[in-house]
Scaffold this motif. Structure first.
Motif, PDB file in Angstrom:
ATOM      1  N   CYS A 178     -28.977  37.565  11.089  1.00 60.29           N
ATOM      2  CA  CYS A 178     -29.679  38.394  12.064  1.00 60.29           C
ATOM      3  C   CYS A 178     -28.848  39.625  12.421  1.00 60.29           C
ATOM      4  CB  CYS A 178     -29.993  37.571  13.309  1.00 60.29           C
ATOM      5  SG  CYS A 178     -31.137  38.369  14.450  1.00 60.29           S
ATOM      6  N   ALA A 179     -27.542  39.434  12.549  1.00 58.71           N
ATOM      7  CA  ALA A 179     -26.653  40.551  12.892  1.00 58.71           C
ATOM      8  C   ALA A 179     -26.656  41.611  11.797  1.00 58.71           C
ATOM      9  CB  ALA A 179     -25.234  40.034  13.124  1.00 58.71           C
ATOM     10  N   ALA A 180     -26.572  41.174  10.543  1.00 60.19           N
ATOM     11  CA  ALA A 180     -26.575  42.118   9.421  1.00 60.19           C
ATOM     12  C   ALA A 180     -27.916  42.843   9.325  1.00 60.19           C
ATOM     13  CB  ALA A 180     -26.269  41.388   8.121  1.00 60.19           C
ATOM     14  N   LYS A 181     -28.992  42.135   9.619  1.00 58.84           N
ATOM     15  CA  LYS A 181     -30.320  42.761   9.594  1.00 58.84           C
ATOM     16  C   LYS A 181     -30.419  43.837  10.667  1.00 58.84           C
ATOM     17  CE  LYS A 181     -33.965  40.851  11.375  1.00 58.84           C
ATOM     18  NZ  LYS A 181     -35.130  39.962  11.679  1.00 58.84           N
ATOM     19  N   ASP A 182     -29.903  43.542  11.857  1.00 61.25           N
ATOM     20  CA  ASP A 182     -29.940  44.527  12.943  1.00 61.25           C
ATOM     21  C   ASP A 182     -29.125  45.769  12.585  1.00 61.25           C
ATOM     22  OD1 ASP A 182     -31.579  42.936  14.419  1.00 61.25           O
ATOM     23  OD2 ASP A 182     -30.051  42.294  15.860  1.00 61.25           O
ATOM     24  N   MET A 183     -27.968  45.562  11.971  1.00 66.47           N
ATOM     25  CA  MET A 183     -27.151  46.708  11.579  1.00 66.47           C
ATOM     26  C   MET A 183     -27.852  47.530  10.497  1.00 66.47           C
ATOM     27  SD  MET A 183     -24.446  48.484  12.115  1.00 66.47           S
ATOM     28  CE  MET A 183     -23.127  47.527  12.903  1.00 66.47           C
ATOM     29  N   THR A 184     -28.493  46.835   9.564  1.00 62.15           N
ATOM     30  CA  THR A 184     -29.246  47.533   8.519  1.00 62.15           C
ATOM     31  C   THR A 184     -30.387  48.330   9.124  1.00 62.15           C
ATOM     32  OG1 THR A 184     -28.714  45.777   6.936  1.00 62.15           O
ATOM     33  CG2 THR A 184     -30.563  47.217   6.390  1.00 62.15           C
ATOM     34  N   ASN A 185     -31.102  47.737  10.070  1.00 57.90           N
ATOM     35  CA  ASN A 185     -32.182  48.438  10.760  1.00 57.90           C
ATOM     36  C   ASN A 185     -31.659  49.685  11.459  1.00 57.90           C
ATOM     37  OD1 ASN A 185     -34.053  46.521   9.980  1.00 57.90           O
ATOM     38  ND2 ASN A 185     -33.902  45.348  11.876  1.00 57.90           N
ATOM     39  N   TYR A 186     -30.474  49.572  12.045  1.00 56.36           N
ATOM     40  CA  TYR A 186     -29.867  50.709  12.740  1.00 56.36           C
ATOM     41  C   TYR A 186     -29.600  51.859  11.760  1.00 56.36           C
ATOM     42  CZ  TYR A 186     -26.297  53.515  15.065  1.00 56.36           C
ATOM     43  OH  TYR A 186     -25.572  54.556  15.584  1.00 56.36           O
ATOM     44  N   LEU A 187     -29.036  51.539  10.591  1.00 56.91           N
ATOM     45  CA  LEU A 187     -28.752  52.576   9.596  1.00 56.91           C
ATOM     46  C   LEU A 187     -30.033  53.218   9.077  1.00 56.91           C
ATOM     47  CD1 LEU A 187     -25.901  50.912   7.477  1.00 56.91           C
ATOM     48  CD2 LEU A 187     -25.687  52.847   9.066  1.00 56.91           C
ATOM     49  N   LEU A 188     -31.036  52.399   8.813  1.00 52.02           N
ATOM     50  CA  LEU A 188     -32.299  52.927   8.308  1.00 52.02           C
ATOM     51  C   LEU A 188     -32.983  53.803   9.352  1.00 52.02           C
ATOM     52  CD1 LEU A 188     -33.601  49.724   6.473  1.00 52.02           C
ATOM     53  CD2 LEU A 188     -32.785  51.840   5.405  1.00 52.02           C
ATOM     54  N   THR A 189     -32.866  53.415  10.607  1.00 53.59           N
ATOM     55  CA  THR A 189     -33.435  54.221  11.692  1.00 53.59           C
ATOM     56  C   THR A 189     -32.774  55.591  11.753  1.00 53.59           C
ATOM     57  OG1 THR A 189     -33.936  52.241  12.976  1.00 53.59           O
ATOM     58  CG2 THR A 189     -33.868  54.317  14.173  1.00 53.59           C
ATOM     59  N   LEU A 190     -31.501  55.650  11.404  1.00 57.36           N
ATOM     60  CA  LEU A 190     -30.782  56.927  11.371  1.00 57.36           C
ATOM     61  C   LEU A 190     -31.122  57.748  10.130  1.00 57.36           C
ATOM     62  CD1 LEU A 190     -27.170  55.918  12.569  1.00 57.36           C
ATOM     63  CD2 LEU A 190     -28.975  57.038  13.890  1.00 57.36           C
ATOM     64  N   GLY A 191     -31.889  57.166   9.232  1.00 54.05           N
ATOM     65  CA  GLY A 191     -32.282  57.894   8.043  1.00 54.05           C
ATOM     66  C   GLY A 191     -31.456  57.603   6.810  1.00 54.05           C
ATOM     67  N   HIS A 192     -30.583  56.606   6.896  1.00 60.15           N
ATOM     68  CA  HIS A 192     -29.720  56.257   5.756  1.00 60.15           C
ATOM     69  C   HIS A 192     -30.435  55.230   4.877  1.00 60.15           C
ATOM     70  CE1 HIS A 192     -26.250  58.395   7.377  1.00 60.15           C
ATOM     71  NE2 HIS A 192     -26.533  57.845   8.560  1.00 60.15           N
ATOM     72  N   THR A 193     -31.017  55.700   3.796  1.00 62.51           N
ATOM     73  CA  THR A 193     -31.683  54.786   2.861  1.00 62.51           C
ATOM     74  C   THR A 193     -30.827  54.489   1.642  1.00 62.51           C
ATOM     75  OG1 THR A 193     -32.785  56.654   1.773  1.00 62.51           O
ATOM     76  CG2 THR A 193     -33.983  55.561   3.570  1.00 62.51           C
ATOM     77  N   LYS A 194     -29.829  55.318   1.407  1.00 63.80           N
ATOM     78  CA  LYS A 194     -28.897  55.106   0.299  1.00 63.80           C
ATOM     79  C   LYS A 194     -27.611  54.520   0.871  1.00 63.80           C
ATOM     80  CE  LYS A 194     -31.786  56.795  -2.673  1.00 63.80           C
ATOM     81  NZ  LYS A 194     -32.464  55.902  -3.642  1.00 63.80           N
ATOM     82  N   VAL A 195     -27.642  53.222   1.055  1.00 65.54           N
ATOM     83  CA  VAL A 195     -26.545  52.523   1.713  1.00 65.54           C
ATOM     84  C   VAL A 195     -25.739  51.720   0.697  1.00 65.54           C
ATOM     85  CG1 VAL A 195     -25.907  50.843   3.489  1.00 65.54           C
ATOM     86  CG2 VAL A 195     -27.884  52.360   3.839  1.00 65.54           C
ATOM     87  N   ALA A 196     -24.441  51.971   0.642  1.00 63.17           N
ATOM     88  CA  ALA A 196     -23.557  51.179  -0.213  1.00 63.17           C
ATOM     89  C   ALA A 196     -23.108  49.941   0.552  1.00 63.17           C
ATOM     90  CB  ALA A 196     -22.344  52.009  -0.630  1.00 63.17           C
ATOM     91  N   VAL A 197     -23.085  48.814  -0.117  1.00 61.65           N
ATOM     92  CA  VAL A 197     -22.571  47.569   0.472  1.00 61.65           C
ATOM     93  C   VAL A 197     -21.264  47.228  -0.227  1.00 61.65           C
ATOM     94  CG1 VAL A 197     -22.987  45.110   0.844  1.00 61.65           C
ATOM     95  CG2 VAL A 197     -24.886  46.735   1.036  1.00 61.65           C
ATOM     96  N   VAL A 198     -20.189  47.071   0.540  1.00 69.48           N
ATOM     97  CA  VAL A 198     -18.897  46.722  -0.056  1.00 69.48           C
ATOM     98  C   VAL A 198     -18.435  45.397   0.529  1.00 69.48           C
ATOM     99  CG1 VAL A 198     -18.247  49.119  -0.513  1.00 69.48           C
ATOM    100  CG2 VAL A 198     -17.611  48.084   1.656  1.00 69.48           C
ATOM    101  N   THR A 199     -18.018  44.503  -0.344  1.00 66.11           N
ATOM    102  CA  THR A 199     -17.624  43.167   0.088  1.00 66.11           C
ATOM    103  C   THR A 199     -16.770  42.491  -0.972  1.00 66.11           C
ATOM    104  OG1 THR A 199     -18.462  41.000   0.785  1.00 66.11           O
ATOM    105  CG2 THR A 199     -19.735  42.171  -0.872  1.00 66.11           C
TER     106      THR A 199
END
Length: 365
Positions: A178-199
């Motif tokens: 749920c936390a990761a989903k909320d953070m993803t929603n936050y980035l998408l709301t800011l207009g970031h659709t090209k998001v790199a995931v590093v892990t």
């Protein structure tokens, strides 16, 4: 001389606050050599009646007074964490505070994400006589031999932060998906659709798996397609003892940014990976957050010069204290398997900004 001093120690309180006569003073008092007075004092010291400190003198030993009943078997618990960074320290603080309330003692070991260290720590703590274990397991899929041995021997276990999928054990962790989903929603709301995931490799760790699951759900809910070409999931573990992998990981992130200039944000699944992303961006002359936004889980507020990341803040101390309560319940009820999922907070820092519409990527080559 020995019997005289022993009688004085046992019958008079004066020597509880002041030193005994010196070897020279005793030799004068008894008209004997200093060798004789030294032997008398040494005999008293060997029996634990006094302690001698060079340059300070001889003092009556004060026995430690036990203020409560003897430590019962269920008063000693073992804790195995996988690292000693700020996150692990906060969890341990919660454990220590709760065990203090419960009048328990804790023995702590660290695995540093090393399989052999974890196995050895489990067996050592059991041999030491702990009544239960709080463990941050390395692997979320396979029960290791030491863990299975502990369970078969009836040792109460509680998992913290991560859990063992195939075992009915109590555990406490954050709602990572749920936390990761909320953070993803936050980035998408800011207009970031090209998001790199590093892990690091997330396939064997329940916590990271859940975060990936949350990211996928976040994109799906917004109807945005995920481009896994923008993901880097091969970063090394920061506790690897084989070599210093920091530079290798920075180069991997740097290469990812060079190959995909369309990236406008990075979601690092752990805080230490976010700091590596900052270094990679710096080498490419990218401004944080104007050219590249960065978010992560957890955050260490340090001196100026480091970015205060937008991050997911976990209730680390509560996680530790809850683990103690679960373990005590497991000790009393061997079939107790409650699972506790803690809430979290999304903290907006200075590492994120709304994506400018005209931004087409500005990675230096």
């Amino acid at each position: 001389m020995y019997h005289y001093l022993k009688h004085e120690i046992e019958t008079k309180d004066m020597y509880k606050k002041m030193p005994l006569p010196t070897e020279k003073q005793l030799s004068t008092m008894f008209n004997v050599s200093r060798i004789t007075s030294k032997k008398a004092l040494d005999k008293l010291a060997s029996e634990g009646l006094i302690h001698r400190t060079p340059g300070r003198g001889s003092y009556v030993s004060q026995p430690i007074k036990q203020t409560g009943p003897p430590l019962a078997k269920d008063r000693l618990i073992g804790v195995i964490l996988n690292h000693s960074n700020v996150y692990g320290t906060k969890v341990l603080e919660g454990i220590e505070k709760e065990t203090s309330k419960q009048k328990q003692l804790v023995v702590v070991k660290y695995s540093y994400d090393q399989y052999e260290r974890q196995e050895c720590a489990i067996r050592e703590l059991i041999e030491y006589g702990v009544s239960g274990l709080i463990i941050m397991p390395l692997n979320g899929h396979v029960a290791t031999p030491a863990i299975m041995e502990a369970i078969l021997a009836g040792m109460p276990l509680v998992c913290v932060d991560r859990y063992m999928k195939e075992l009915p054990l109590p555990f406490v962790a954050t709602d990572n998906a749920c936390a990761a989903k909320d953070m993803t929603n936050y980035l998408l709301t800011l207009g970031h659709t090209k998001v790199a995931v590093v892990t690091n490799d997330y396939t064997q760790i329940s916590t990271l798996e859940q975060r990936i699951e949350g990211i996928v759900k976040g994109f799906a809910e917004h109807g945005v397609a995920i481009d896994e070409h923008l993901w880097c999931t091969t970063l090394e573990d920061e506790h690897s003892e084989e070599q210093d992998t920091t530079e290798t990981d920075i180069q991997k992130i740097l290469q990812l940014l060079q190959n995909h200039p369309e990236i406008t944000a990075i979601f690092a699944l752990k805080h230490d990976l976010a700091t590596l992303a900052v270094e990679a961006a710096k080498r490419l002359s990218l401004d944080i957050p104007c050219d590249l936004s960065i978010v992560c889980f957890d955050h260490t507020y340090v001196k100026s010069g480091r970015y205060p990341f937008t991050h997911i803040s976990q209730k680390q101390e509560e996680m530790g204290s809850t683990a103690v309560l679960l373990l005590n319940q497991r000790i009393q009820q061997p079939d107790f398997t409650e699972k506790v999922v803690l809430d979290y907070e999304l903290i907006i820092g200075q590492s994120t900004i709304e994506r400018p519409i005209s931004n087409e990527g500005s990675v230096a080559t």
